[in-house]
Design a protein around this motif. Structure first.
Motif, PDB file in Angstrom:
ATOM      1  N   MET A 189      29.348  11.588  18.638  1.00  0.00           N
ATOM      2  CA  MET A 189      29.078  12.982  18.391  1.00  0.00           C
ATOM      3  C   MET A 189      28.176  13.485  19.514  1.00  0.00           C
ATOM      4  O   MET A 189      27.212  12.834  19.883  1.00  0.00           O
ATOM      5  N   ASN A 190      28.489  14.635  20.056  1.00  0.00           N
ATOM      6  CA  ASN A 190      27.688  15.254  21.114  1.00  0.00           C
ATOM      7  C   ASN A 190      27.075  16.544  20.600  1.00  0.00           C
ATOM      8  O   ASN A 190      27.705  17.268  19.836  1.00  0.00           O
ATOM      9  N   ILE A 191      25.840  16.811  21.051  1.00  0.00           N
ATOM     10  CA  ILE A 191      25.141  18.043  20.696  1.00  0.00           C
ATOM     11  C   ILE A 191      24.731  18.710  21.994  1.00  0.00           C
ATOM     12  O   ILE A 191      24.143  18.054  22.858  1.00  0.00           O
ATOM     13  N   ASP A 192      25.026  19.977  22.151  1.00  0.00           N
ATOM     14  CA  ASP A 192      24.606  20.718  23.338  1.00  0.00           C
ATOM     15  C   ASP A 192      23.091  20.813  23.372  1.00  0.00           C
ATOM     16  O   ASP A 192      22.441  21.021  22.343  1.00  0.00           O
ATOM     17  N   ILE A 193      22.517  20.661  24.552  1.00  0.00           N
ATOM     18  CA  ILE A 193      21.063  20.639  24.691  1.00  0.00           C
ATOM     19  C   ILE A 193      20.423  21.949  24.244  1.00  0.00           C
ATOM     20  O   ILE A 193      19.269  21.969  23.829  1.00  0.00           O
ATOM     21  N   GLU A 194      21.157  23.036  24.268  1.00  0.00           N
ATOM     22  CA  GLU A 194      20.601  24.325  23.821  1.00  0.00           C
ATOM     23  C   GLU A 194      20.299  24.309  22.321  1.00  0.00           C
ATOM     24  O   GLU A 194      19.418  25.014  21.867  1.00  0.00           O
ATOM     25  N   LYS A 195      21.014  23.486  21.565  1.00  0.00           N
ATOM     26  CA  LYS A 195      20.773  23.409  20.129  1.00  0.00           C
ATOM     27  C   LYS A 195      19.487  22.657  19.812  1.00  0.00           C
ATOM     28  O   LYS A 195      18.977  22.762  18.702  1.00  0.00           O
ATOM     29  N   ILE A 196      18.983  21.894  20.757  1.00  0.00           N
ATOM     30  CA  ILE A 196      17.737  21.159  20.529  1.00  0.00           C
ATOM     31  C   ILE A 196      16.682  21.627  21.531  1.00  0.00           C
ATOM     32  O   ILE A 196      15.930  20.844  22.091  1.00  0.00           O
ATOM     33  N   SER A 197      16.607  22.926  21.683  1.00  0.00           N
ATOM     34  CA  SER A 197      15.733  23.521  22.696  1.00  0.00           C
ATOM     35  C   SER A 197      14.260  23.176  22.499  1.00  0.00           C
ATOM     36  O   SER A 197      13.500  23.167  23.462  1.00  0.00           O
ATOM     37  N   ILE A 220      12.900  20.347  21.960  1.00  0.00           N
ATOM     38  CA  ILE A 220      12.527  19.097  22.631  1.00  0.00           C
ATOM     39  C   ILE A 220      13.167  18.997  24.022  1.00  0.00           C
ATOM     40  O   ILE A 220      13.162  17.936  24.640  1.00  0.00           O
ATOM     41  N   LYS A 221      13.685  20.101  24.523  1.00  0.00           N
ATOM     42  CA  LYS A 221      14.374  20.107  25.813  1.00  0.00           C
ATOM     43  C   LYS A 221      13.466  19.626  26.940  1.00  0.00           C
ATOM     44  O   LYS A 221      13.870  18.828  27.782  1.00  0.00           O
ATOM     45  N   ASP A 222      12.198  20.069  26.952  1.00  0.00           N
ATOM     46  CA  ASP A 222      11.276  19.651  28.011  1.00  0.00           C
ATOM     47  C   ASP A 222      11.032  18.150  27.967  1.00  0.00           C
ATOM     48  O   ASP A 222      10.997  17.486  29.005  1.00  0.00           O
ATOM     49  N   GLU A 223      10.858  17.589  26.776  1.00  0.00           N
ATOM     50  CA  GLU A 223      10.642  16.153  26.645  1.00  0.00           C
ATOM     51  C   GLU A 223      11.855  15.364  27.137  1.00  0.00           C
ATOM     52  O   GLU A 223      11.726  14.316  27.771  1.00  0.00           O
ATOM     53  N   PHE A 249      11.424   8.866  20.785  1.00  0.00           N
ATOM     54  CA  PHE A 249      11.609   8.519  19.379  1.00  0.00           C
ATOM     55  C   PHE A 249      11.386   9.766  18.530  1.00  0.00           C
ATOM     56  O   PHE A 249      10.455  10.531  18.769  1.00  0.00           O
ATOM     57  N   ILE A 250      12.231   9.967  17.542  1.00  0.00           N
ATOM     58  CA  ILE A 250      12.153  11.122  16.657  1.00  0.00           C
ATOM     59  C   ILE A 250      11.836  10.629  15.260  1.00  0.00           C
ATOM     60  O   ILE A 250      12.537   9.775  14.712  1.00  0.00           O
ATOM     61  N   ASP A 251      10.752  11.163  14.697  1.00  0.00           N
ATOM     62  CA  ASP A 251      10.301  10.762  13.363  1.00  0.00           C
ATOM     63  C   ASP A 251      10.808  11.735  12.302  1.00  0.00           C
ATOM     64  O   ASP A 251      10.973  12.925  12.558  1.00  0.00           O
TER      65      ASP A 251
END
Length: 98
Positions: A1-9, A11-14, A25-27
Protein backbone atom coordinates in the motif's frame (compact mmCIF):
# COMPACT_ATOMS: atom_id res chain seq x y z
CA UNK A 1 0.00 0.00 0.00
CA UNK A 2 1.34 3.45 -0.91
CA UNK A 3 0.39 6.77 0.67
CA UNK A 4 1.16 10.10 -0.98
CA UNK A 5 3.45 12.22 1.17
CA UNK A 6 0.95 15.10 1.09
CA UNK A 7 -1.45 12.99 3.15
CA UNK A 8 1.11 12.78 5.95
CA UNK A 9 2.19 16.40 5.82
CA UNK A 10 2.56 16.66 9.60
CA UNK A 11 5.62 14.37 9.55
CA UNK A 12 6.89 15.41 6.10
CA UNK A 13 9.89 17.30 7.54
CA UNK A 14 10.95 14.32 9.66
CA UNK A 15 10.74 12.05 6.61
CA UNK A 16 12.93 14.36 4.54
CA UNK A 17 15.49 14.52 7.38
CA UNK A 18 15.91 10.71 7.48
CA UNK A 19 19.48 9.62 6.80
CA UNK A 20 20.34 6.35 5.05
CA UNK A 21 20.21 4.20 8.19
CA UNK A 22 17.61 6.18 10.17
CA UNK A 23 14.18 4.87 11.04
CA UNK A 24 11.20 7.00 12.04
CA UNK A 25 9.15 5.18 14.68
CA UNK A 26 5.46 6.06 15.05
CA UNK A 27 3.76 5.51 18.39
CA UNK A 28 0.10 4.78 19.02
CA UNK A 29 -1.37 4.71 22.50
CA UNK A 30 2.11 4.99 24.03
CA UNK A 31 3.54 2.00 22.15
CA UNK A 32 5.67 1.94 19.03
CA UNK A 33 3.46 0.54 16.31
CA UNK A 34 5.02 1.56 12.96
CA UNK A 35 8.47 2.12 11.50
CA UNK A 36 9.21 4.24 8.45
CA UNK A 37 12.55 3.83 6.66
CA UNK A 38 14.19 4.54 3.31
CA UNK A 39 13.50 2.04 0.54
CA UNK A 40 17.23 1.23 0.26
CA UNK A 41 17.36 0.23 3.92
CA UNK A 42 14.21 -1.88 3.52
CA UNK A 43 15.73 -3.61 0.48
CA UNK A 44 18.90 -4.41 2.45
CA UNK A 45 16.87 -5.88 5.31
CA UNK A 46 14.80 -7.87 2.84
CA UNK A 47 17.99 -9.26 1.23
CA UNK A 48 19.36 -10.36 4.60
CA UNK A 49 16.08 -12.04 5.54
CA UNK A 50 15.99 -13.87 2.20
CA UNK A 51 19.53 -15.12 2.74
CA UNK A 52 18.72 -16.31 6.24
CA UNK A 53 15.54 -18.07 5.12
CA UNK A 54 17.08 -19.73 2.06
CA UNK A 55 20.23 -21.02 3.71
CA UNK A 56 21.61 -24.06 1.94
CA UNK A 57 23.22 -25.40 5.07
CA UNK A 58 26.79 -24.65 3.98
CA UNK A 59 28.53 -22.33 6.38
CA UNK A 60 31.78 -20.44 6.73
CA UNK A 61 33.44 -20.18 10.16
CA UNK A 62 35.18 -16.89 10.89
CA UNK A 63 38.32 -17.24 12.99
CA UNK A 64 37.63 -14.82 15.81
CA UNK A 65 37.08 -14.87 19.56
CA UNK A 66 33.31 -14.87 18.94
CA UNK A 67 33.12 -18.10 16.84
CA UNK A 68 31.01 -16.57 14.06
CA UNK A 69 29.28 -18.95 11.64
CA UNK A 70 27.97 -17.47 8.38
CA UNK A 71 26.00 -19.08 5.62
CA UNK A 72 27.79 -19.11 2.30
CA UNK A 73 25.43 -16.40 0.98
CA UNK A 74 26.17 -14.16 4.00
CA UNK A 75 29.90 -14.72 3.53
CA UNK A 76 29.71 -13.80 -0.16
CA UNK A 77 27.67 -10.65 0.58
CA UNK A 78 30.11 -9.48 3.25
CA UNK A 79 33.10 -10.30 1.03
CA UNK A 80 31.56 -8.28 -1.82
CA UNK A 81 30.93 -5.30 0.50
CA UNK A 82 34.52 -5.40 1.81
CA UNK A 83 35.98 -5.60 -1.70
CA UNK A 84 33.81 -2.66 -2.84
CA UNK A 85 34.94 -0.60 0.17
CA UNK A 86 38.60 -1.40 -0.49
CA UNK A 87 38.21 -0.55 -4.17
CA UNK A 88 36.50 2.78 -3.44
CA UNK A 89 39.09 3.67 -0.81
CA UNK A 90 42.36 2.60 -2.42
CA UNK A 91 41.80 2.47 -6.18
CA UNK A 92 43.21 5.60 -7.85
CA UNK A 93 40.88 7.70 -9.93
CA UNK A 94 41.70 7.44 -13.68
CA UNK A 95 41.80 11.23 -14.04
CA UNK A 96 44.55 11.46 -11.37
CA UNK A 97 46.86 8.97 -13.10
CA UNK A 98 49.62 10.20 -15.44
Amino acid sequence: MNIDIEKISEIKDELHDLKDNDVLFIDEEGKTKYAVMNVEMFDNIEDVLMMLNSSTGASVRIASPDDIDLSYEEYERIKRQILEAVEKTFMPKPEKLN
